[in-house]
Design a protein around this motif. Structure first.
Motif, mmCIF file in Angstrom:
data_model
loop_
_atom_site.group_PDB
_atom_site.id
_atom_site.type_symbol
_atom_site.label_atom_id
_atom_site.label_comp_id
_atom_site.label_asym_id
_atom_site.label_seq_id
_atom_site.Cartn_x
_atom_site.Cartn_y
_atom_site.Cartn_z
ATOM 1 N N LEU A 191 6.531 5.032 -2.957
ATOM 2 C CA LEU A 191 5.898 6.340 -3.125
ATOM 3 C C LEU A 191 6.557 6.964 -4.346
ATOM 4 N N ALA A 192 5.782 7.064 -5.433
ATOM 5 C CA ALA A 192 6.347 7.461 -6.729
ATOM 6 C C ALA A 192 5.860 8.852 -7.138
ATOM 7 N N PHE A 193 6.804 9.706 -7.527
ATOM 8 C CA PHE A 193 6.495 11.035 -8.044
ATOM 9 C C PHE A 193 6.879 11.103 -9.519
ATOM 10 N N THR A 194 6.378 12.132 -10.207
ATOM 11 C CA THR A 194 6.667 12.263 -11.640
ATOM 12 C C THR A 194 7.667 13.380 -11.919
ATOM 13 N N ALA A 217 10.817 15.540 -12.603
ATOM 14 C CA ALA A 217 12.118 15.169 -13.186
ATOM 15 C C ALA A 217 13.288 15.471 -12.241
ATOM 16 N N PHE A 218 13.081 16.356 -11.255
ATOM 17 C CA PHE A 218 14.149 16.697 -10.307
ATOM 18 C C PHE A 218 14.299 15.633 -9.208
ATOM 19 N N ILE A 219 13.381 14.671 -9.183
ATOM 20 C CA ILE A 219 13.444 13.596 -8.187
ATOM 21 C C ILE A 219 14.123 12.388 -8.832
ATOM 22 N N SER A 220 15.096 11.825 -8.131
ATOM 23 C CA SER A 220 15.815 10.659 -8.665
ATOM 24 C C SER A 220 14.926 9.415 -8.600
ATOM 25 N N ARG A 221 15.253 8.423 -9.447
ATOM 26 C CA ARG A 221 14.434 7.202 -9.454
ATOM 27 C C ARG A 221 14.459 6.520 -8.081
ATOM 28 N N LYS A 222 15.635 6.459 -7.485
ATOM 29 C CA LYS A 222 15.743 6.003 -6.093
ATOM 30 C C LYS A 222 16.258 7.207 -5.300
ATOM 31 N N HIS A 223 15.336 7.964 -4.733
ATOM 32 C CA HIS A 223 15.712 9.248 -4.121
ATOM 33 C C HIS A 223 16.089 9.079 -2.648
ATOM 34 N N PHE A 224 15.139 8.571 -1.851
ATOM 35 C CA PHE A 224 15.484 8.266 -0.459
ATOM 36 C C PHE A 224 14.687 7.066 0.005
ATOM 37 N N ILE A 225 15.138 6.494 1.101
ATOM 38 C CA ILE A 225 14.437 5.339 1.677
ATOM 39 C C ILE A 225 14.212 5.617 3.156
ATOM 40 N N VAL A 275 8.890 7.677 -10.743
ATOM 41 C CA VAL A 275 8.393 6.527 -11.484
ATOM 42 C C VAL A 275 9.144 6.421 -12.813
ATOM 43 N N SER A 276 9.488 5.196 -13.232
ATOM 44 C CA SER A 276 10.169 4.979 -14.513
ATOM 45 C C SER A 276 9.720 3.623 -15.064
ATOM 46 N N ASN A 277 10.155 3.313 -16.286
ATOM 47 C CA ASN A 277 9.786 2.020 -16.895
ATOM 48 C C ASN A 277 10.367 0.854 -16.107
ATOM 49 N N LEU A 278 11.517 1.095 -15.473
ATOM 50 C CA LEU A 278 12.227 0.013 -14.800
ATOM 51 C C LEU A 278 11.785 -0.172 -13.355
ATOM 52 N N LEU A 279 11.238 0.894 -12.753
ATOM 53 C CA LEU A 279 11.022 0.850 -11.310
ATOM 54 C C LEU A 279 9.829 1.706 -10.905
ATOM 55 N N THR A 280 9.002 1.165 -10.043
ATOM 56 C CA THR A 280 7.960 1.982 -9.410
ATOM 57 C C THR A 280 8.226 1.957 -7.913
#
Length: 236
Positions: free
Chosen positions: A45-48, A50-58, A37-42
């Protein structure tokens, strides 16, 4: 037909902040984005973490199959212990275990329909950054574990259980396989699986955790499906 579309497949969160263990995520949409999760994008399925990228997988629905693509994430996506190649399709299978963020986030995938509800009961929720180097050594031939320098002999059933979980470390071992490996002497039921109750199996898991210490073997139960051993153990 709509009923099938609505219940196409699910992700279950075994572990992952800020979600409760056992949270079920329905994958009925054509695309499900997983990330931080970030200010620009939710993401869907959102995690908090820091090791997970904003767009991690689809996960995309392609020809009635679920296909996962790592989107070039910084720390990668691991399925059943194998690191995926970014931007390459991975066809998901029942019981796949998806690990992100050095194992701090663990997901379980399955195709299923509404009547087949599945509960996840993590026996150990570890918040460690990585699988720790535990003071544990297994001597298979002697059938003993050395924990913190203390030698603990394994009973026959404990040995058989730890062996099958260890051989499949980081992967979900189905209940049928555990029963067949740990209770080979039992009469088999109609489906060719030894006649072992879940209470017996749960009692054995409980004994292992109590006898060797709950953090020695990090065993998570996917209720109704099987067990996952999350530790990387040394053995001889």
């Amino acid at each position: 037909m709509d009923h099938i579309a609505e219940n196409f497949a699910n992700l279950y969160i075994i572990r992952g902040e800020p979600h409760r263990p056992g949270t079920c995520v329905n994958l009925s949409a054509d695309e499900t984005l997983v990330g931080r999760v970030s200010n620009l994008l939710t993401p869907d399925l959102a995690f908090t973490n820091a090791f997970i990228s904003r767009k991690h997988f689809i996960i995309r629905k392609e020809m009635d199959k679920a296909v996962l693509y790592d989107l070039g994430s910084r720390h990668g996506t691991e399925i059943n212990g194998v690191q995926l190649t970014p931007h390459t399709p991975y066809l998901l299978n029942n019981f796949d275990i998806i690990r992100l963020a050095k194992g701090m986030t663990v997901l379980h995938f399955s195709y299923m329909f509404a009547e087949q509800t599945l509960e996840i009961e993590p026996l150990s929720i570890t918040r460690r950054l990585d699988v720790p180097e535990l003071p544990l050594m297994i001597h298979w031939e002697k059938r003993e574990c050395v924990v913190d320098g203390k030698r603990i002999p394994m009973s026959e059933k404990e040995y058989l259980l730890i062996r099958v979980l260890h051989e499949n470390a980081q992967r979900l071992v189905p209940l049928e396989e555990i029963k067949a490996r740990v209770w080979p002497e039992r009469l088999t039921g109609e489906e060719g699986v030894p006649d072992v109750t879940l209470d017996e199996l749960n009692a054995l898991i409980y004994r292992v955790r109590k006898k060797y210490g709950k953090d020695t073997f990090l065993i998570s139960a996917v209720r109704g499906s099987g067990y996952v051993l999350e530790s990387e153990l040394k053995s001889s």
